[in-house]
Design a protein around this motif. Structure first.
Motif, PDB file in Angstrom:
ATOM      1  N   ARG A   1      59.701 100.627  67.046  1.00 21.59           N
ATOM      2  CA  ARG A   1      59.566  99.153  66.716  1.00 21.59           C
ATOM      3  C   ARG A   1      58.117  99.038  66.445  1.00 21.59           C
ATOM      4  O   ARG A   1      57.515  98.399  65.720  1.00 21.59           O
ATOM      5  CB  ARG A   1      59.761  98.132  67.798  1.00 21.59           C
ATOM      6  N   THR A   2      57.279  99.887  67.041  1.00 26.52           N
ATOM      7  CA  THR A   2      55.779  99.817  66.950  1.00 26.52           C
ATOM      8  C   THR A   2      55.196 100.196  65.711  1.00 26.52           C
ATOM      9  O   THR A   2      54.593  99.729  64.996  1.00 26.52           O
ATOM     10  CB  THR A   2      55.184 100.463  67.924  1.00 26.52           C
ATOM     11  N   CYS A   3      55.635 101.689  65.301  1.00 28.64           N
ATOM     12  CA  CYS A   3      55.310 102.181  63.958  1.00 28.64           C
ATOM     13  C   CYS A   3      56.151 102.280  62.775  1.00 28.64           C
ATOM     14  O   CYS A   3      55.876 102.852  61.818  1.00 28.64           O
ATOM     15  CB  CYS A   3      54.606 103.481  64.394  1.00 28.64           C
ATOM     16  N   GLY A   4      57.358 102.057  63.125  1.00 23.31           N
ATOM     17  CA  GLY A   4      58.717 102.230  62.222  1.00 23.31           C
ATOM     18  C   GLY A   4      59.041 103.753  61.788  1.00 23.31           C
ATOM     19  O   GLY A   4      59.955 103.658  60.918  1.00 23.31           O
ATOM     20  N   PHE A   5      58.587 104.467  62.561  1.00 24.37           N
ATOM     21  CA  PHE A   5      59.010 105.960  62.507  1.00 24.37           C
ATOM     22  C   PHE A   5      60.145 106.269  63.244  1.00 24.37           C
ATOM     23  O   PHE A   5      60.711 105.405  64.399  1.00 24.37           O
ATOM     24  CB  PHE A   5      57.948 107.076  62.485  1.00 24.37           C
ATOM     25  N   SER A   6      61.041 107.444  63.126  1.00 24.71           N
ATOM     26  CA  SER A   6      62.438 107.896  63.644  1.00 24.71           C
ATOM     27  C   SER A   6      62.176 107.944  65.223  1.00 24.71           C
ATOM     28  O   SER A   6      60.920 108.388  65.633  1.00 24.71           O
ATOM     29  CB  SER A   6      62.912 108.890  62.862  1.00 24.71           C
ATOM     30  N   VAL A   7      63.161 107.610  65.828  1.00 25.81           N
ATOM     31  CA  VAL A   7      63.285 107.843  67.187  1.00 25.81           C
ATOM     32  C   VAL A   7      63.853 109.433  67.420  1.00 25.81           C
ATOM     33  O   VAL A   7      64.744 109.389  66.675  1.00 25.81           O
ATOM     34  CB  VAL A   7      63.851 106.912  67.983  1.00 25.81           C
ATOM     35  N   ILE A   8      63.125 110.123  68.223  1.00 24.62           N
ATOM     36  CA  ILE A   8      63.956 111.410  68.285  1.00 24.62           C
ATOM     37  C   ILE A   8      64.290 111.560  69.707  1.00 24.62           C
ATOM     38  O   ILE A   8      64.019 111.000  70.570  1.00 24.62           O
ATOM     39  CB  ILE A   8      63.033 112.598  68.035  1.00 24.62           C
TER      40      ILE A   8
ATOM     41  N   CYS B   1      59.698 107.918  70.411  1.00 21.96           N
ATOM     42  CA  CYS B   1      59.080 107.947  69.061  1.00 21.96           C
ATOM     43  C   CYS B   1      58.485 109.194  68.647  1.00 21.96           C
ATOM     44  O   CYS B   1      58.062 110.042  69.400  1.00 21.96           O
ATOM     45  CB  CYS B   1      57.667 106.889  68.946  1.00 21.96           C
ATOM     46  N   SER B   2      58.864 109.601  67.387  1.00 24.27           N
ATOM     47  CA  SER B   2      58.503 111.071  66.832  1.00 24.27           C
ATOM     48  C   SER B   2      56.920 110.862  66.654  1.00 24.27           C
ATOM     49  O   SER B   2      56.544 112.006  66.306  1.00 24.27           O
ATOM     50  CB  SER B   2      59.207 111.408  65.747  1.00 24.27           C
ATOM     51  N   HIS B   3      56.148 109.884  66.388  1.00 28.39           N
ATOM     52  CA  HIS B   3      54.757 109.960  66.375  1.00 28.39           C
ATOM     53  C   HIS B   3      54.242 110.483  64.886  1.00 28.39           C
ATOM     54  O   HIS B   3      53.308 111.440  65.176  1.00 28.39           O
ATOM     55  CB  HIS B   3      54.063 110.438  67.641  1.00 28.39           C
ATOM     56  N   LYS B   4      55.088 110.585  64.076  1.00 24.85           N
ATOM     57  CA  LYS B   4      54.905 111.399  62.630  1.00 24.85           C
ATOM     58  C   LYS B   4      53.793 110.264  61.824  1.00 24.85           C
ATOM     59  O   LYS B   4      53.375 111.131  60.948  1.00 24.85           O
ATOM     60  CB  LYS B   4      56.068 111.467  62.033  1.00 24.85           C
ATOM     61  N   SER B   5      53.426 109.030  62.173  1.00 27.15           N
ATOM     62  CA  SER B   5      52.737 108.435  61.322  1.00 27.15           C
ATOM     63  C   SER B   5      51.111 108.763  61.743  1.00 27.15           C
ATOM     64  O   SER B   5      50.797 108.944  62.695  1.00 27.15           O
ATOM     65  CB  SER B   5      52.616 106.970  61.647  1.00 27.15           C
ATOM     66  N   ARG B   6      50.431 109.054  60.592  1.00 24.93           N
ATOM     67  CA  ARG B   6      49.155 109.254  60.636  1.00 24.93           C
ATOM     68  C   ARG B   6      48.237 107.889  60.323  1.00 24.93           C
ATOM     69  O   ARG B   6      46.974 108.108  61.016  1.00 24.93           O
ATOM     70  CB  ARG B   6      48.725 110.208  59.574  1.00 24.93           C
ATOM     71  N   ALA B   7      48.805 107.105  59.738  1.00 20.38           N
ATOM     72  CA  ALA B   7      48.253 105.971  59.373  1.00 20.38           C
ATOM     73  C   ALA B   7      48.093 104.715  60.766  1.00 20.38           C
ATOM     74  O   ALA B   7      47.190 104.109  60.886  1.00 20.38           O
ATOM     75  CB  ALA B   7      48.569 105.261  58.346  1.00 20.38           C
ATOM     76  N   ILE B   8      49.202 104.993  61.351  1.00 18.51           N
ATOM     77  CA  ILE B   8      49.389 104.134  62.516  1.00 18.51           C
ATOM     78  C   ILE B   8      49.260 104.774  63.863  1.00 18.51           C
ATOM     79  O   ILE B   8      50.115 105.818  63.882  1.00 18.51           O
ATOM     80  CB  ILE B   8      50.785 103.306  62.556  1.00 18.51           C
ATOM     81  N   GLN B   9      48.450 104.202  64.673  1.00 21.96           N
ATOM     82  CA  GLN B   9      48.408 105.133  65.999  1.00 21.96           C
ATOM     83  C   GLN B   9      49.348 104.392  66.954  1.00 21.96           C
ATOM     84  O   GLN B   9      49.198 103.210  67.424  1.00 21.96           O
ATOM     85  CB  GLN B   9      46.763 104.959  66.612  1.00 21.96           C
ATOM     86  N   CYS B  10      50.514 104.923  67.228  1.00 19.48           N
ATOM     87  CA  CYS B  10      51.680 104.430  67.843  1.00 19.48           C
ATOM     88  C   CYS B  10      51.243 104.341  69.385  1.00 19.48           C
ATOM     89  O   CYS B  10      50.865 105.453  69.820  1.00 19.48           O
ATOM     90  CB  CYS B  10      52.861 105.139  67.436  1.00 19.48           C
ATOM     91  N   ASP B  11      51.267 103.322  70.262  1.00 17.46           N
ATOM     92  CA  ASP B  11      51.177 103.540  71.670  1.00 17.46           C
ATOM     93  C   ASP B  11      52.265 103.381  72.424  1.00 17.46           C
ATOM     94  O   ASP B  11      52.232 103.561  73.681  1.00 17.46           O
ATOM     95  CB  ASP B  11      50.237 102.143  71.982  1.00 17.46           C
ATOM     96  N   ASP B  12      53.354 103.817  71.812  1.00 21.18           N
ATOM     97  CA  ASP B  12      54.617 103.530  72.489  1.00 21.18           C
ATOM     98  C   ASP B  12      54.952 105.071  72.973  1.00 21.18           C
ATOM     99  O   ASP B  12      55.350 106.010  72.095  1.00 21.18           O
ATOM    100  CB  ASP B  12      55.714 103.330  71.502  1.00 21.18           C
ATOM    101  N   ARG B  13      54.586 105.505  74.280  1.00 16.50           N
ATOM    102  CA  ARG B  13      54.919 106.850  74.866  1.00 16.50           C
ATOM    103  C   ARG B  13      55.887 106.785  75.973  1.00 16.50           C
ATOM    104  O   ARG B  13      56.038 107.584  76.475  1.00 16.50           O
ATOM    105  CB  ARG B  13      53.533 107.058  75.657  1.00 16.50           C
ATOM    106  N   VAL B  14      56.907 105.923  75.725  1.00 12.20           N
ATOM    107  CA  VAL B  14      57.962 105.664  76.722  1.00 12.20           C
ATOM    108  C   VAL B  14      59.198 106.766  76.489  1.00 12.20           C
ATOM    109  O   VAL B  14      59.597 106.756  75.270  1.00 12.20           O
ATOM    110  CB  VAL B  14      58.445 104.557  76.892  1.00 12.20           C
ATOM    111  N   ASN B  15      59.554 107.600  77.384  1.00 13.04           N
ATOM    112  CA  ASN B  15      60.503 108.398  77.344  1.00 13.04           C
ATOM    113  C   ASN B  15      61.994 107.631  77.884  1.00 13.04           C
ATOM    114  O   ASN B  15      61.682 107.439  79.021  1.00 13.04           O
ATOM    115  CB  ASN B  15      60.251 109.626  77.713  1.00 13.04           C
TER     116      ASN B  15
END
Length: 541
Positions: free
Chosen positions: A269-276, A298-312
């Motif tokens: 929801r934060t960056c819009g990239f895939s959840v793995i 979150c896969s954290h693939k975005s370079r433009a958006i610093q996603c702060d969602d680190r929840v497993n």
């Protein structure tokens, strides 16, 4: 326009009035704080070193929200004394600044939309079997009139040399390093010459990339998914495995170790990239055993958006959240039976009114398409569009018009009751979704989530899944009558007709829900019949 053309136009328009200094950045304007010359220019303007700012168009100044705010704030506060555009009229007034903000916002939206459109087209190209990127060494990109797109074919000059080199590696007579030296020095191999690169011997890293890449056995990876390619393979899968043994890699290419049920079904929801999904293990001291479990993050693939969602998020907890969402739409089998009765009775009613409305809509679409075709002909006669664009658009519109006329009557007849099947499926899903969620088949469990929501998200460990429009009336009814349904559960199960009479109030309310769901699906049918205007229609030419 090219940068040189923009400069020439600015000089032609203002060169006799001002002393103009051009400022240029080679980095993308889509990323904030990415252009040092742009920031320096604004600082110089704020210090009064220059009078104002000239540009070809607002999108030359900014394609992101932060830089756009810098420009508009500098204009409003007078740090930029004057601002003019060659292809856009700007007045330094509250209204003018508001319109400038809208123009800058549109440039950011246009860039983002084009990025998504390009990615979608590239993914579709991959699905057709064509690698949507620059050809690898030994291949080349060419335009195909047959496929109407750029495809990858064998580079007849380099492919045979690479094939011979692979055969030498397989022979084990020479080491891969010796084969590379022979390839470059004895056979004179040179990479393909491009504008700024190429024309050089094959590097060691590129050589080992060839020996380790599955692209050379006829498949390719695109955004984490492997596709079967249409290009000619350099070696077979067996040869590829043997080469990897020789160079010390694993005997066989590793396929995915684990298959996860909800892979590809959720986004962050934060960056819009895939959840793995990922397998993890934990050693339990008390039980003296290793416990394996699956987490989603979150896969954290975005370079433009610093996603702060680190929840497993543990997959078990994810399934519990999915079950809680699905429970809201769950109905008793008797409610499904009532819904089917209503659907069948409504289906048998006179469909003439709906048929007339659909026929009228189809006729309007035919008239609209015919008008567009005539408009293109007038524009071509006046020389307002090129011959190539006219041929392309007129061919498309004529084909659309022909199809509309051919399908008008049968489409109308089918569309009369087109709401029946999706409405029936809606209530069947509501009745069976919870059972399917406990199915042994992963595809059934995944289908439940995909059918329930347009797009599911994870937000710091919380599932966000908005139900589709046609499930909302059912959810509202179930929530409003939850206690009543639970209280009447024995009555529903009873065969006593006198007890079932107590359900008449519930039945009447339920009929209203069925009608609401039907209306939603009917509206979707009408939207699907309406012909969507092409992006290059006459309004945009």
């Amino acid at each position: 326009m090219s940068i040189d053309s923009q400069k020439q136009e600015i000089l032609r328009k203002w060169g006799h009035l001002f002393e103009i200094e051009f400022v240029e950045d080679k980095l993308s304007a889509f990323v904030p704080n990415n252009r040092p010359n742009f920031d320096l220019m604004l600082d110089r303007l704020s210090m009064g070193e220059k009078l104002g700012l000239l540009a070809w168009h607002p999108d030359r100044l900014s394609r992101n929200e932060l830089d756009a705010a810098k420009v508009t704030y500098a204009v409003r506060t007078g740090k930029i004394g004057d601002l003019q555009f060659a292809s856009y009229t700007f007045f330094n007034s509250p209204e003018g600044i508001m319109m400038l903000q809208m123009a800058l916002s549109h440039s950011q939206y246009d860039s983002a939309k084009k990025g998504k459109d390009v990615l979608r087209q590239m993914t579709q190209k991959a699905e057709r079997g064509w690698y949507p990127d620059m050809a690898r060494t030994g291949y080349k990109n060419v335009w195909s009139e047959r496929h109407h797109e750029s495809i990858i074919i064998v580079d007849e000059e380099r492919f045979p040399l690479l094939r011979k080199a692979v055969e030498l590696v397989l022979s084990r007579i020479f080491t891969p390093a010796q084969v590379l030296k022979k390839l470059n020095e004895e056979w004179g191999f040179r990479t393909m010459q491009k504008r700024k690169t190429g024309g050089k011997p094959l590097s060691s890293s590129a050589w080992y990339d060839i020996l380790n890449s599955r692209f050379y056995i006829g498949v390719f990876d695109w955004r984490g998914i492997e596709y079967k390619g249409n290009h000619k393979p350099l070696m077979t899968a067996e040869e590829f495995d043997e080469v990897r043994r020789i160079i010390g890699s694993d005997a066989k290419p590793r396929s995915k170790k684990h298959s996860f049920t909800y892979s590809g079904a959720l986004k962050c929801r934060t960056c819009g990239f895939s959840v793995i999904f990922e397998k993890k293990s934990k050693y339990l001291k008390r039980a003296q055993e290793i416990k394996s479990y699956t987490v989603a993050h979150c896969s954290h693939k975005s370079r433009a958006i610093q996603c702060d969602d680190r929840v497993n998020l543990n997959e078990t907890k994810l399934i519990d959240q999915i079950r809680a969402k699905i429970s809201d739409v769950h109905i008793h089998p008797l409610l499904e039976e009532w819904a089917i009765d209503v659907i069948e009775s409504q289906r048998k009613e006179s469909p003439q009114q709906s048929d007339d409305a659909i026929h009228s809509m189809q006729q309007k679409s035919i008239e609209q398409t015919s008008a567009e075709l005539k408009n293109f002909a007038r524009m071509r006669a006046k020389g307002q569009i090129s011959e190539e664009l006219f041929v392309e658009e007129s061919t498309r519109l004529e084909a659309t018009l022909k199809q509309l006329r051919e399908d008008q009557t049968p489409v109308g007849a089918r569309a009369v009751n087109a709401w029946v099947e999706p409405t029936r499926k809606t209530f069947h899903f509501a009745c069976s979704a919870l059972a399917n969620l406990g199915s042994d088949k992963p595809e059934d469990r995944k289908a439940v989530l995909l059918e329930f929501t347009e797009q599911a998200y994870l937000d710091h460990g919380k599932l966000i899944a908005e139900p589709r429009e046609w499930f909302r009336p059912i959810i509202e009814f179930v929530l409003d009558h939850k206690e009543e349904i639970e209280r009447l559960e024995p009555v529903i199960s009873s065969s006593d007709s006198t007890k079932k009479a107590d359900l008449e109030g519930l039945r009447l309310g339920w009929y209203s829900v069925v009608s609401q769901v039907r209306t939603i699906h009917e509206r979707r049918v009408f939207k699907n019949i309406t012909i969507t205007r092409h992006p290059s229609s006459s309004t945009n030419c």
